[in-house]
Design a protein around this motif. Structure first.
Motif, PDB file in Angstrom:
ATOM      1  N   LEU A 253      -1.444  -2.924  -6.540  1.00 42.87           N
ATOM      2  CA  LEU A 253      -0.548  -2.712  -7.091  1.00 42.87           C
ATOM      3  C   LEU A 253      -1.296  -2.073  -8.087  1.00 42.87           C
ATOM      4  N   THR A 254      -1.718  -3.121  -9.137  1.00 38.93           N
ATOM      5  CA  THR A 254      -2.062  -2.993 -10.477  1.00 38.93           C
ATOM      6  C   THR A 254      -3.645  -3.506 -11.008  1.00 38.93           C
ATOM      7  N   GLY A 255      -3.320  -4.516  -9.869  1.00 40.02           N
ATOM      8  CA  GLY A 255      -5.405  -5.473 -10.549  1.00 40.02           C
ATOM      9  C   GLY A 255      -5.214  -6.318 -11.845  1.00 40.02           C
TER      10      GLY A 255
ATOM     11  N   ILE B  24       1.059  -0.942  -0.231  1.00 38.40           N
ATOM     12  CA  ILE B  24      -0.220  -0.387  -0.283  1.00 38.40           C
ATOM     13  C   ILE B  24       0.437   1.144   0.303  1.00 38.40           C
ATOM     14  N   VAL B  25       1.970   1.172   0.724  1.00 40.25           N
ATOM     15  CA  VAL B  25       3.275   2.096   0.596  1.00 40.25           C
ATOM     16  C   VAL B  25       3.593   3.011  -0.839  1.00 40.25           C
ATOM     17  N   TRP B  26       3.973   1.600  -1.161  1.00 43.27           N
ATOM     18  CA  TRP B  26       4.336   1.835  -2.862  1.00 43.27           C
ATOM     19  C   TRP B  26       2.980   2.234  -4.046  1.00 43.27           C
ATOM     20  N   SER B  27       2.252   1.461  -3.439  1.00 47.23           N
ATOM     21  CA  SER B  27       1.230   1.886  -4.135  1.00 47.23           C
ATOM     22  C   SER B  27       0.829   3.592  -4.219  1.00 47.23           C
ATOM     23  N   PHE B  28       0.882   4.023  -3.149  1.00 45.96           N
ATOM     24  CA  PHE B  28       1.117   5.681  -3.225  1.00 45.96           C
ATOM     25  C   PHE B  28       2.507   6.155  -4.390  1.00 45.96           C
ATOM     26  N   LEU B  29       3.669   6.144  -3.219  1.00 45.84           N
ATOM     27  CA  LEU B  29       4.475   6.068  -3.818  1.00 45.84           C
ATOM     28  C   LEU B  29       4.913   6.348  -5.551  1.00 45.84           C
ATOM     29  N   LEU B  30       4.261   5.353  -6.507  1.00 39.60           N
ATOM     30  CA  LEU B  30       4.438   4.917  -7.497  1.00 39.60           C
ATOM     31  C   LEU B  30       2.686   5.697  -8.412  1.00 39.60           C
ATOM     32  N   GLN B  31       1.961   6.555  -7.981  1.00 35.56           N
ATOM     33  CA  GLN B  31       0.770   7.539  -8.441  1.00 35.56           C
ATOM     34  C   GLN B  31       1.647   7.905  -9.461  1.00 35.56           C
ATOM     35  N   SER B  32       0.501   8.650 -10.006  1.00 31.59           N
ATOM     36  CA  SER B  32       1.563  10.127 -11.340  1.00 31.59           C
ATOM     37  C   SER B  32       2.232  11.153 -10.949  1.00 31.59           C
ATOM     38  N   ASP B  33       0.901  11.617  -9.432  1.00 30.23           N
ATOM     39  CA  ASP B  33       1.554  12.957  -8.581  1.00 30.23           C
ATOM     40  C   ASP B  33       2.066  11.595  -7.128  1.00 30.23           C
TER      41      ASP B  33
END
Length: 316
Positions: free
Chosen positions: A257-259, A145-154
């Protein structure tokens, strides 16, 4: 004397002529009881949680089983014939192949590099080791989950790149970068464990062998390639088996992350199995995919185990 009496007398005489069979002592019988008692939990656990589920999955794969429709009809090999013509399965196998290659190469290479650095006993080694090992004990879902926020476009990574004038991509919405992102997240999650395994192996390499090679004129790279790598090759085999098996079981990272997207670019085999079972309720076909996964893991493990004699040090 009757004939039966004669035969009985002859049999008695024959038994008297034989040496007596040694009887098991009470201590021997007790050892047998203790031995069987100690191995019983492992044997029962393997039967209950490995053999029985494998047989059940194989049986389910021969049926058309839909939970919502409440159907459980024997279909023979239909599910396996369906796999041969399923483009989604081919895409998932290809995604699993790329994920496994990327994970094994990056994970094993980075873990060995970090272990070599730690083995130099430089200042700050304890902090360095803790930094890379701490993700191993962190919850997998929380880590993802932490990485999902880091990898968002913004998100954090693109925000950092923007400070130096670089416009980062939308990491999770591009076929190539999405797969790369999943691989990197998995590498940093488990690289600490492999690092510790390699470090233990490196500390077991006799220093006098490397010192003798250095005196003979061998450089650092030659000593590492000709002495260190062969000496730690059993650990390399162990790490590769664990990493390859782990790469085929990746699920939480894909789901969070990607589903499986974009498209089917990150739909690895285990996630495709999940979709068939719990999204489309086709448990029979999902069971056939599970059998395929088992065979893939079995074949890969056997291949590595058989080829170990060619490159693992001190294997006959």
């Amino acid at each position: 004397m009757t004939s039966s009496a004669v035969l009985a007398a002859a049999d008695t005489a024959e038994r008297k002529g034989r040496p007596a069979r040694p009887r098991r002592s009470a201590a021997t019988r007790q050892d047998w009881i203790v031995g069987y008692t100690m191995v019983a939990p492992v044997v029962l656990g393997a039967v209950a949680f490995v053999i029985v589920p494998l047989v059940a999955v194989l049986w389910f794969s021969l049926h058309d089983w839909n939970v919502l429709a409440n159907t459980f009809v024997f279909s023979g090999t239909d599910n396996y014939e369906r796999m041969l013509a399923d483009p989604g399965l081919r895409d998932s196998l290809l995604a699993s192949l790329w994920f496994s290659i990327g994970l094994v190469v990056l994970n094993v290479t980075l873990a060995l590099f970090l272990a070599v650095l730690l083995n130099q006993k430089l200042p700050g080694t304890t902090t360095f080791r803790t930094f890379f090992f701490s993700p191993v004990v962190v919850s997998l879902v929380a880590w993802t989950i932490v990485w999902s926020f880091l990898l968002q476009s913004d998100g954090g990574i693109n925000g950092f790149l923007a400070t130096v004038g670089i416009e980062g991509p939308n990491w999770l919405r591009n076929d190539v970068t999405a797969m790369l992102a999943v691989i990197v997240v998995q590498v940093f999650k488990n690289v600490g464990l492999n690092m510790i395994l390699f470090l233990a192996a490196l500390q077991g390499v006799p220093e006098e062998i490397g010192e003798a090679a250095r005196i003979d004129g061998a450089g650092a790279w030659r000593r590492f390639r000709s002495i260190t790598l062969p000496m730690i090759s059993p650990t390399i085999l162990l790490v590769m088996i664990l990493t390859i098996v782990g790469s085929l079981e990746v699920f939480a990272q894909i789901a969070v992350l990607t589903g499986g997207g974009p498209g089917n670019s990150t739909t690895v085999l285990v996630y495709y199995l999940y979709q068939q079972a719990f999204r489309f309720n086709d448990f029979g076909y999902a069971s056939a995919i599970a059998v395929l996964m088992f065979l893939i893991v079995l074949v890969l493990t056997l291949v590595q185990w058989q080829t170990r004699k060619r490159w693992v040090f001190n294997e006959n």
